[in-house]
Design an enzyme around this catalytic site. Structure first.
Site, short mmCIF file in Angstrom:
data_model
loop_
_atom_site.label_atom_id
_atom_site.label_comp_id
_atom_site.label_asym_id
_atom_site.label_seq_id
_atom_site.Cartn_x
_atom_site.Cartn_y
_atom_site.Cartn_z
CB THR A 233 8.97 32.28 -8.00
OG1 THR A 233 8.32 33.42 -7.41
CG2 THR A 233 10.35 32.68 -8.53
CD GLU B 223 7.68 31.49 -19.39
OE1 GLU B 223 6.61 32.10 -19.56
OE2 GLU B 223 8.13 30.66 -20.17
CD GLN C 120 -3.13 -0.61 2.24
OE1 GLN C 120 -2.92 0.26 3.09
NE2 GLN C 120 -4.22 -1.38 2.26
CD GLN D 112 11.97 7.72 -0.67
OE1 GLN D 112 12.73 8.64 -0.93
NE2 GLN D 112 12.21 6.85 0.30
#
Length: 408
Positions: A390, A388, A303, A361
């Site tokens: 932040t 373009e 899971q 990960q």
């Protein structure tokens, strides 16, 4: 007016599959090499030009798609292929949008074709707005443009930074200050033609990601350009400056400058780029999770992994919907009353960073190596929350739009 739809029509699907094929067969096999070389992938751009993918005609067709989905669809597929190579292919488009948004018909017809060249001699263009001390704070821009009436020429001096294709471009579009007292309202955009004396490349940046895309400083030292290189023409500029001065005196509404108009038009497209990178990383992680076994079973049976993938896919689809909504609103003339364009860029860019990190990960130690593409995708995704506008600037735009207050 085109109705909003989540279904591509037959023609759009055909174009999508065509771009996807190029991304899979040409871009992906070359991605790792050009990332390591940190050089503009001219051979790949030329291959794109040969099939008509790198051309004004192709982007014009997508830009004028009445559903608004042509550009985001194309951006997603290209950046699914590889972000660095894709930015080398589409980087010219920002300069082209600057001319299309602010130029006269004659300027558009003269300069935009020169930005692309042809299949035998490909060219690129650069849009130069940011400066060492003026990124998000456009009012602090220092590059000056002074009109020499005797010669009908503009003289440009200053340094631009973070310019995609800066210094290697055939045509540069440069934003400069023409009236310092008006702040960001006193800006104008100029075409700097090929081989103009005084324009040179400064520092080339060695970047964390999108390394196949050339990013550099552009230095302007007494660069003289003809009067007809002022986008929109001097008469239009003088009228705009006069209105800005009157409104400044009266404390009236703000006037959008040329650079910000260009960025506003491109933000949903940047969101689509982020969606493409996120989707690529998700697909790599999904396939890995299906085939990688630990403790005698595929890791997707756990899971902890399966739920991550479920969240990743949900966030990618949500980001795409925001991008498509903003693109449809723009093409149908619906006002961004809640800053929907900035919303799409903000959410999609944050999703790209999160999803690519999750992909690393899921692949574990393999995800941390350059043997697997998610490592590169994770590095590439970092740029979406920066360039373009932040994420912080997007939130500021959204908050100001919602509240009507000058939030700082």
């Amino acid at each position: 007016m085109a109705e909003f739809t989540m279904e591509l029509n037959d023609e759009q699907r055909e174009v999508r599959d065509w771009i996807h094929g190029f991304a899979a067969d040409v871009m992906r096999p070359a991605a790792a090499e050009w990332d390591e070389r940190e050089e503009t992938p001219w051979p790949v751009i030329q291959e794109a030009a040969k099939i008509g993918l790198y051309s004004l005609d192709f982007y014009a067709q997508q830009f004028f798609d009445p559903t608004g989905l042509g550009i985001p669809m194309a951006m997603e597929e290209l950046f699914w292929g590889d972000a660095g190579i894709a930015l080398s292919i589409v980087g010219t488009g920002l300069a082209a949008v600057g001319v299309l948004a602010n130029g006269t018909e004659e300027q558009i017809g003269t300069w935009v074709p020169q930005m692309y060249g042809d299949a035998d001699d490909v060219k690129v263009a650069a849009f130069c707005s940011s400066e060492p001390d003026a990124g998000s704070d456009v009012a602090s821009m220092r590059t000056r443009a002074v009109y020499d009436a005797a010669k009908d020429e503009w003289v440009l001096n200053g340094t631009k930074t973070w310019a995609t294709n800066g210094g290697i471009a055939n045509v540069h579009v440069v934003v400069a200050v023409v009236d310092p007292e008006l702040g960001s309202k006193g800006h104008a955009s100029f075409i700097v033609p090929p081989n103009t004396p005084g324009l040179s490349q400064g520092q080339k940046f060695k970047k964390h990601g999108i390394r196949a895309s050339h990013t550099a400083e552009v230095v302007l030292e007494n660069v003289r350009v003809p009067g007809h290189c002022l986008l929109g023409g001097k008469e239009k500029l003088d009228e705009r400056l006069a209105r800005a001065r009157e409104k400044a005196k009266a404390g009236g509404e703000r006037v959008k400058n040329a650079a910000m108009a260009t960025f506003e038009a491109s933000r949903p497209a940047v969101g689509a780029m982020a969606v493409g990178t996120a989707r690529a990383a998700y697909e790599e992680a999904l396939e890995y999770a299906r085939t990688r076994e630990q403790f005698g079973r595929p890791i997707i049976d756990n899971q902890g992994i399966a739920f991550q993938l479920a969240d990743m896919r949900t966030q990618i689809d949500a980001a795409r919907l925001l991008v498509w909504r903003a693109s449809w609103m723009a093409v149908t003339g619906k006002p961004f009353t809640s800053a929907e364009g900035s919303m799409s860029k903000l959410f999609a860019s944050e999703v790209a960073k999160k999803v690519t990190a999750q992909a690393v990960q899921i692949l574990g130690g393999n995800g941390f190596t350059r043997e697997y593409p998610v490592e590169r995708m994770h590095r590439d995704a970092a740029i979406y929350t920066i360039f373009e506008g932040t994420s912080e600037i997007q939130r500021l735009v959204i908050a100001r739009t919602l509240s009507g207050m000058p939030i700082r």
